[in-house]
Design a protein around this motif. Structure first.
Motif, PDB file in Angstrom:
ATOM      1  N   UNK A  16      56.372  59.295 -14.286  1.00 37.45           N
ATOM      2  CA  UNK A  16      55.163  60.117 -14.364  1.00 37.45           C
ATOM      3  C   UNK A  16      53.972  59.293 -14.840  1.00 37.45           C
ATOM      4  N   UNK A  17      54.184  58.431 -15.817  1.00 36.49           N
ATOM      5  CA  UNK A  17      53.092  57.622 -16.362  1.00 36.49           C
ATOM      6  C   UNK A  17      52.457  56.744 -15.282  1.00 36.49           C
ATOM      7  N   UNK A  18      53.254  56.231 -14.362  1.00 32.91           N
ATOM      8  CA  UNK A  18      52.692  55.425 -13.269  1.00 32.91           C
ATOM      9  C   UNK A  18      51.739  56.252 -12.412  1.00 32.91           C
ATOM     10  N   UNK A  19      52.112  57.488 -12.115  1.00 37.85           N
ATOM     11  CA  UNK A  19      51.212  58.360 -11.344  1.00 37.85           C
ATOM     12  C   UNK A  19      49.960  58.712 -12.145  1.00 37.85           C
ATOM     13  N   UNK A  20      50.130  58.933 -13.435  1.00 38.92           N
ATOM     14  CA  UNK A  20      48.974  59.253 -14.275  1.00 38.92           C
ATOM     15  C   UNK A  20      48.021  58.069 -14.389  1.00 38.92           C
ATOM     16  N   UNK A  21      48.555  56.858 -14.334  1.00 42.53           N
ATOM     17  CA  UNK A  21      47.690  55.670 -14.361  1.00 42.53           C
ATOM     18  C   UNK A  21      46.767  55.662 -13.139  1.00 42.53           C
ATOM     19  N   UNK A  22      47.256  56.119 -12.006  1.00 39.03           N
ATOM     20  CA  UNK A  22      46.414  56.227 -10.806  1.00 39.03           C
ATOM     21  C   UNK A  22      45.358  57.304 -11.019  1.00 39.03           C
ATOM     22  N   UNK A  23      45.762  58.449 -11.546  1.00 37.43           N
ATOM     23  CA  UNK A  23      44.825  59.553 -11.751  1.00 37.43           C
ATOM     24  C   UNK A  23      43.696  59.165 -12.701  1.00 37.43           C
ATOM     25  N   UNK A  24      44.022  58.516 -13.804  1.00 36.32           N
ATOM     26  CA  UNK A  24      42.988  58.120 -14.759  1.00 36.32           C
ATOM     27  C   UNK A  24      42.116  57.005 -14.184  1.00 36.32           C
ATOM     28  N   UNK A  25      42.684  56.169 -13.307  1.00 32.31           N
ATOM     29  CA  UNK A  25      41.872  55.140 -12.658  1.00 32.31           C
ATOM     30  C   UNK A  25      40.842  55.772 -11.718  1.00 32.31           C
ATOM     31  N   UNK A  26      41.198  56.885 -11.109  1.00 33.43           N
ATOM     32  CA  UNK A  26      40.274  57.578 -10.200  1.00 33.43           C
ATOM     33  C   UNK A  26      39.173  58.345 -10.939  1.00 33.43           C
ATOM     34  N   UNK A  27      39.540  59.004 -12.030  1.00 29.34           N
ATOM     35  CA  UNK A  27      38.606  59.927 -12.668  1.00 29.34           C
ATOM     36  C   UNK A  27      38.169  59.532 -14.072  1.00 29.34           C
ATOM     37  N   UNK A  28      38.829  58.547 -14.658  1.00 30.12           N
ATOM     38  CA  UNK A  28      38.488  58.192 -16.029  1.00 30.12           C
ATOM     39  C   UNK A  28      39.184  59.102 -17.023  1.00 30.12           C
ATOM     40  N   UNK A  34      45.938  63.108 -30.867  1.00 25.39           N
ATOM     41  CA  UNK A  34      45.418  64.384 -31.339  1.00 25.39           C
ATOM     42  C   UNK A  34      46.478  65.434 -31.627  1.00 25.39           C
ATOM     43  N   UNK A  35      47.735  65.198 -31.240  1.00 20.71           N
ATOM     44  CA  UNK A  35      48.763  66.213 -31.431  1.00 20.71           C
ATOM     45  C   UNK A  35      49.587  65.888 -32.671  1.00 20.71           C
ATOM     46  N   UNK A  36      49.422  66.661 -33.736  1.00 18.31           N
ATOM     47  CA  UNK A  36      50.161  66.380 -34.970  1.00 18.31           C
ATOM     48  C   UNK A  36      51.670  66.584 -34.820  1.00 18.31           C
ATOM     49  N   UNK A  37      52.101  67.298 -33.789  1.00 19.46           N
ATOM     50  CA  UNK A  37      53.524  67.527 -33.569  1.00 19.46           C
ATOM     51  C   UNK A  37      54.227  66.340 -32.914  1.00 19.46           C
ATOM     52  N   UNK A  38      53.444  65.405 -32.353  1.00 20.97           N
ATOM     53  CA  UNK A  38      54.030  64.229 -31.698  1.00 20.97           C
ATOM     54  C   UNK A  38      53.330  62.951 -32.167  1.00 20.97           C
ATOM     55  N   UNK A  42      50.508  59.188 -27.791  1.00 22.60           N
ATOM     56  CA  UNK A  42      49.125  59.549 -27.478  1.00 22.60           C
ATOM     57  C   UNK A  42      49.068  60.607 -26.386  1.00 22.60           C
ATOM     58  N   UNK A  43      47.987  61.335 -26.388  1.00 21.41           N
ATOM     59  CA  UNK A  43      47.724  62.294 -25.317  1.00 21.41           C
ATOM     60  C   UNK A  43      46.722  61.631 -24.376  1.00 21.41           C
ATOM     61  N   UNK A  44      47.044  61.636 -23.091  1.00 22.48           N
ATOM     62  CA  UNK A  44      46.126  61.139 -22.074  1.00 22.48           C
ATOM     63  C   UNK A  44      45.295  62.311 -21.592  1.00 22.48           C
ATOM     64  N   UNK A  53      42.575  67.650 -17.716  1.00 15.63           N
ATOM     65  CA  UNK A  53      44.025  67.601 -17.587  1.00 15.63           C
ATOM     66  C   UNK A  53      44.546  66.737 -18.736  1.00 15.63           C
ATOM     67  N   UNK A  54      45.743  67.023 -19.234  1.00 12.06           N
ATOM     68  CA  UNK A  54      46.273  66.192 -20.320  1.00 12.06           C
ATOM     69  C   UNK A  54      47.791  66.138 -20.283  1.00 12.06           C
ATOM     70  N   UNK A  55      48.313  65.013 -20.764  1.00 11.84           N
ATOM     71  CA  UNK A  55      49.750  64.777 -20.854  1.00 11.84           C
ATOM     72  C   UNK A  55      50.037  63.902 -22.066  1.00 11.84           C
ATOM     73  N   UNK A  56      51.196  64.116 -22.683  1.00 12.67           N
ATOM     74  CA  UNK A  56      51.675  63.202 -23.704  1.00 12.67           C
ATOM     75  C   UNK A  56      52.248  61.975 -23.004  1.00 12.67           C
ATOM     76  N   UNK A  57      51.988  60.817 -23.566  1.00  7.55           N
ATOM     77  CA  UNK A  57      52.470  59.557 -23.011  1.00  7.55           C
ATOM     78  C   UNK A  57      53.511  58.964 -23.957  1.00  7.55           C
ATOM     79  N   UNK A  58      54.660  58.632 -23.410  1.00  6.48           N
ATOM     80  CA  UNK A  58      55.715  58.009 -24.215  1.00  6.48           C
ATOM     81  C   UNK A  58      55.180  56.678 -24.757  1.00  6.48           C
TER      82      UNK A  58
END
Length: 108
Positions: A16-28, A34-38, A42-44, A53-58
């Motif tokens: 999933x992180x590989x796909x998210x790297x493409x998404x953030x490259x397109x849109x910034x 920010x999540x005290x539970x994890x 980091x949250x992307x 859009x947001x996701x937790x990143x391992x």
């Protein structure tokens, strides 16, 4: 042979992180702790035309986002996973096709 920067095993988070790297490259976007539970995860945040859009990143996958700024207290717009999925479906409808399947596999 595996790239020295890549993990030996690819799990669902890394996939999933590989796909998210493409998404953030397109849109910034930004990474933020920010999540005290994890703590340590980091949250992307990605700001796209249909909304945030947001996701937790391992932690093992953070290296994929070396070009993404880390921002303290990045503002989350309180979207739920359901809202995020709706925003992604809307985004898919708005994006132009950049490539197409090979003719022998048909063309949508």
């Amino acid at each position: 042979m595996a790239d020295a920067d890549e993990p030996a095993e690819i799990d669902v988070y890394t996939d999933r992180a590989h796909l998210l790297a493409v998404l953030v490259a397109l849109f910034g976007g930004a990474l933020s702790f920010t999540d005290p539970l994890t703590p340590g995860w980091p949250v992307l945040y990605v700001e796209c035309p249909t909304g945030q859009l947001s996701w937790h990143i391992h932690p093992d996958d953070v290296w994929l986002f070396n070009n993404v700024p880390v921002v303290d207290d990045y503002p989350w717009d309180q979207h739920t996973t359901r809202v995020k999925c709706k925003r992604i479906r809307s985004l898919v409808q708005q994006l132009p096709k950049l490539t197409y399947a090979k003719p022998e596999y048909g063309n949508p």
